[in-house]
Design a protein around this motif. Structure first.
Motif, PDB file in Angstrom:
ATOM      1  N   THR A 355       0.874  31.145   9.000  1.00 20.33           N
ATOM      2  CA  THR A 355       0.266  30.631  10.517  1.00 20.33           C
ATOM      3  C   THR A 355       0.338  31.889  11.395  1.00 20.33           C
ATOM      4  O   THR A 355       0.997  32.172  11.030  1.00 20.33           O
ATOM      5  CB  THR A 355       0.493  29.865  10.638  1.00 20.33           C
ATOM      6  N   GLU A 377      -1.096  28.746  15.424  1.00 16.59           N
ATOM      7  CA  GLU A 377      -1.628  27.727  14.952  1.00 16.59           C
ATOM      8  C   GLU A 377      -1.252  26.501  14.649  1.00 16.59           C
ATOM      9  O   GLU A 377      -0.597  26.482  13.420  1.00 16.59           O
ATOM     10  CB  GLU A 377      -3.249  28.549  14.278  1.00 16.59           C
ATOM     11  N   PRO A 378      -1.791  25.197  14.408  1.00 15.89           N
ATOM     12  CA  PRO A 378      -1.834  23.825  13.753  1.00 15.89           C
ATOM     13  C   PRO A 378      -2.016  24.180  12.235  1.00 15.89           C
ATOM     14  O   PRO A 378      -2.914  24.006  11.935  1.00 15.89           O
ATOM     15  CB  PRO A 378      -2.484  23.398  14.298  1.00 15.89           C
ATOM     16  N   THR A 380      -0.090  21.933   8.668  1.00 16.74           N
ATOM     17  CA  THR A 380       0.301  20.977   8.296  1.00 16.74           C
ATOM     18  C   THR A 380       1.547  22.102   7.046  1.00 16.74           C
ATOM     19  O   THR A 380       1.318  22.281   6.214  1.00 16.74           O
ATOM     20  CB  THR A 380      -0.753  19.947   6.727  1.00 16.74           C
ATOM     21  N   THR A 385       1.771  17.800  10.816  1.00 19.26           N
ATOM     22  CA  THR A 385       1.352  19.037  11.385  1.00 19.26           C
ATOM     23  C   THR A 385       1.833  19.461  12.619  1.00 19.26           C
ATOM     24  O   THR A 385       3.019  18.962  13.560  1.00 19.26           O
ATOM     25  CB  THR A 385      -0.424  18.810  12.392  1.00 19.26           C
ATOM     26  N   VAL A 386       2.258  21.159  11.970  1.00 18.29           N
ATOM     27  CA  VAL A 386       3.638  21.720  13.064  1.00 18.29           C
ATOM     28  C   VAL A 386       2.329  22.693  13.827  1.00 18.29           C
ATOM     29  O   VAL A 386       1.680  23.059  13.341  1.00 18.29           O
ATOM     30  CB  VAL A 386       3.871  22.410  12.208  1.00 18.29           C
ATOM     31  N   GLU A 387       2.476  22.967  15.368  1.00 14.32           N
ATOM     32  CA  GLU A 387       2.277  24.362  16.508  1.00 14.32           C
ATOM     33  C   GLU A 387       3.538  24.817  16.638  1.00 14.32           C
ATOM     34  O   GLU A 387       3.311  25.166  17.395  1.00 14.32           O
ATOM     35  CB  GLU A 387       0.824  23.513  16.783  1.00 14.32           C
ATOM     36  N   ARG A 388       4.850  23.671  17.340  1.00 10.49           N
ATOM     37  CA  ARG A 388       5.781  25.070  17.637  1.00 10.49           C
ATOM     38  C   ARG A 388       7.243  25.048  17.375  1.00 10.49           C
ATOM     39  O   ARG A 388       7.371  23.986  16.465  1.00 10.49           O
ATOM     40  CB  ARG A 388       6.416  24.030  19.217  1.00 10.49           C
TER      41      ARG A 388
END
Length: 741
Positions: A355, A377-378, A380, A385-388
């Motif tokens: 990502t 960027e989010p 899966t 869902t991971v964005e951090r």
């Protein structure tokens, strides 16, 4: 070797539209459009293959590549006229790097494996295999090693060649490099070796050594590897074998392609499992994690078990390989153009994806440590869902070699916190830039420093008044490991310590937590996104956090969650002493150390009064924790917390705890497998609460192993070491009486 691409012909990235989209976005009713979509998808996959197999620099994660191949398979199944001999669905691996290694031809072709992704697909494969032969051969199931496929050729017991898979027919001669791997014998340990045998296996790089290697590469100004598989490939495909010898590579072997017996008295084994036994006696490394199973239900149980324990083994895995055990049946079923019909791989949900790294920001923790984290960027991964993701400290950012703007490989293993493994260097376009660690606390503005000389972590020394530290301490003391106050979550902790209004927060120290009243919270407001009929408007508004909104008909009153908060605060006052210790946020004192301290000293006052030597002498505490405890109690405002809590009625001693209740004192116990009346945390608490030591690995120092269903490798190790194994009922007897008599 590292591939470079500009964005005009980027095979697969956020900046490019590829054949991957073409298969869904094009009007495939037209033959020309179908051909174009097919050609674009093939070009994308071939570019990915080149980056993965030849350059050891993958551009996407395995799961994303699998998805591309599945799209191509679906397209060719729907339109068979598109299939060609050179299609990725008909070929294996990548090209051979003849500039570095000599090409060699495998005696027996090296194939790939077809994949299944759920139990329905697995049963479909199973039924096809059963329908194709009347035999009722069993299945050998083993872990799918995420490494580099290697072919070993032994003649009369001597290793004469080692080669990569290449395109399945032609590989690269890496004999000199493979000889540096300690697992691989130059001569087979047998008086009756085959005249010629080709042995297949996987070379892998231990995960714990992967980060160390990348750090060294970054320090040398070299590009880091994207993942452990590619670190293995890159290490094995070095020009200089001396470089390979410095890398901690390992290999496990798992099959044969060619077996020519020296005489009729020592023929090729009839079953795959017998081949593994031969490998073992010859001194070749085989996996300890395989089983021969009879039914598809047993196969599913095996897959499920290792899906839950995939991080307990010694190497990276991404699935389970299922093979027909009977070699004669294997030969009957044969091969497609790229894979055996008698084997398949069940792939687990992806734990690694790629990502975009949008930014690196920092946060201040409860102990003052300032931690950089990745904002992405989010995406899966591992079902969420991971964005951090944390980057730990400024040193770690440099060690991983990541730049803001990079495409990065992200890993999330089960319930483990997401981790950025490293950058996809081949996708850089020059717009990326370095992260600079701040010099002052972003929460209170205090200059950051080291707790002691040489620390990699930067900390804010304003521990008493820094709003971020206080909020995190409040949130932590409410966690399940401490007071277990469900209504006091992260947002509530922020509202108590740093609300938008009023200027003076309700809490300026955790010391006053149990003195709060509902009236103290009446005016607390926070910023929230404004909604109209449940839909966000894009505007922000100030709203009361602990009270309801006042209307013309109803005054503002404490919310249901606020009422629950005060009920739980009242119950928290009667928690066990060890939970109070955890809630104090003493560095290094987590639940395990806290239970030990509470069991030994019985009261908080006794812990406070204990000398450094007395604390260090407690089994499981040691000098580091002891020094941290003494340092904590030497701070005046820390002592004020204890005094204020005690005055509010918080329990600071365990009067009911008698020495006679320490039935497991001095015993080291490992629990493994599924237990019917204990959770994993529950049995650990039971062991620690009774004075025992709960550990996760079996050794000669282990007194007992408590084994439930599917106990696995820990049970096997206990049996091999002669450690006494208890079932659940026997453990309960020991727990209650302190004796097995």
């Amino acid at each position: 070797m590292t591939a470079t691409h500009d964005n005009s012909d980027l095979p697969m990235s956020a900046e490019a539209t590829t054949g991957a989209e073409a298969t869904t976005n094009s009007d495939l009713s037209d033959a020309t459009a179908r051909a174009q979509a097919h050609a674009e998808l093939v070009a994308t996959i071939e570019a990915q293959r080149a980056a993965y197999y030849t350059d050891d620099s993958p551009l996407v994660a395995d799961a994303e590549y699998d998805e591309l191949v599945h799209r191509l398979e679906d397209l060719e199944e729907k339109f068979p006229e598109l299939v060609t001999d050179s299609s990725p669905t008909q070929t294996v691996g990548g090209n051979v790097d003849t500039s570095t290694f000599d090409p060699v031809e495998h005696i027996g072709r090296m194939y790939s494996l077809d994949n299944v992704f759920d139990f329905e697909e697995l049963r479909g494969w199973h039924d096809r295999v059963r329908a194709a032969t009347s035999a009722t051969s069993k299945f050998l199931c083993e872990l799918k090693i995420d490494g580099l496929a290697v072919n070993l050729l032994y003649r009369n017991g001597e290793l004469v060649r080692a080669a990569t898979r290449g395109d399945g027919r032609i590989g690269e001669d890496i004999t000199a490099n493979v000889r540096t791997i300690s697992d691989i014998p130059d001569r087979l340990d047998t008086d009756y070796p085959p005249a010629e045998v080709e042995i297949r296996g996987e070379v892998f790089f231990p995960l714990e050594k992967f980060t160390e290697l990348n750090a060294a590469l970054v320090e040398e100004g070299k590009a880091p590897f994207a993942n452990p598989r590619n670190s293995a490939a890159g290490s094995l495909r070095q020009k200089d074998p001396a470089v390979t010898a410095e890398r901690p590579l390992h290999m496990l072997v798992h099959g044969i392609a060619v077996w020519t017996s020296a005489d009729d008295s020592h023929p090729e084994p009839a079953h795959q499992s017998e081949v593994y036994e031969a490998f073992r006696t010859w001194g070749l490394p085989i996996s300890e994690y395989f089983k021969v199973l009879a039914t598809v239900d047993e196969i599913e149980d095996f897959i499920t078990y290792y899906g839950e324990h995939r991080h307990d083994v010694t190497h990276e895995i991404d699935g389970i390989v299922i093979k027909i055990d009977d070699i004669a049946v294997q030969e009957t079923l044969g091969y497609t153009s790229r894979a055996p019909r008698w084997a398949t791989a069940f792939k687990y949900p992806p734990e690694e994806v790629t990502t975009k790294l949008l930014d690196i920001q920092v946060q201040v923790g409860r102990t003052g440590r300032v931690t950089p984290f990745a904002v992405m960027e989010p995406v899966t991964v591992a079902g969420s869902t991971v964005e951090r993701a944390t980057l730990h400290n400024g040193y770690e950012v440099t060690r991983k070699g990541v730049l803001i703007g990079d495409t990065v490989t992200l890993r999330k293993a089960g319930d483990v916190i997401p981790e950025v493994l490293g950058p996809v260097v081949a996708l850089r376009d020059g717009s990326e830039y370095e992260f600079v660690m701040p010099t002052h606390c972003p929460s209170c503005g205090t200059e950051l420093g080291e707790q002691k000389a040489g620390d990699k972590d930067k900390r804010c020394p304003n521990s008493r008044s820094c709003p971020a530290q206080l909020a995190n301490r409040i949130f932590y003391l409410a966690s399940r490991a401490a007071f277990d106050i469900e209504a006091l979550g992260e947002e509530a902790a922020l509202a108590l310590t740093a609300p938008a209004e009023p200027e003076q927060p309700p809490l300026t120290s955790e010391a006053f937590l149990f003195d709060l009243t509902a009236e103290d919270l009446a005016d607390v407001k926070i910023w929230r996104n404004k909604k109209v009929k449940g839909v966000e408007t894009g505007e922000r508004e100030l709203v009361p956090y602990f009270y309801t909104r006042a209307t013309a008909k109803k005054p503002s009153v404490p919310s249901a969650n606020t009422t629950k908060l005060f009920d739980e605060l009242d119950k928290a006052k009667d928690q066990d002493l060890w939970r109070v210790l955890v809630a104090l946020s003493i560095r290094h004192v987590g639940p395990t150390a806290a239970r030990t301290l509470a069991a030994h000293f019985r009261t908080l006052e006794a812990i406070r009064a204990a000398l450094l030597e007395e604390l260090s002498a407690v089994d499981g505490i040691g000098s580091t924790i002891a020094a941290s405890i003494r340092d904590w109690f030497s701070v005046d405002w820390h002592v004020e917390i204890i005094e204020a809590w005690a005055a509010a009625g918080v329990r600071i001693k365990d009067e009911a705890l008698e020495a006679g209740e320490q039935t497991l004192e001095g015993l080291t116990i490992v629990a493994t497998g599924s237990l019917s009346t204990f959770t994993r945390d529950g049995i650990k608490e039971a062991i620690l609460g009774a004075g025992g030591k709960a550990v996760s690995s079996v050794s000669k120092k282990t007194d007992y192993v408590v084994a439930g269903e599917n106990a696995g490798s820990k049970l096997e190790k206990a049996e091999s070491l002669g450690v006494k194994v208890l079932d659940e009922d026997t453990f309960r007897t020991l727990l209650e009486t302190g004796s097995l008599d």
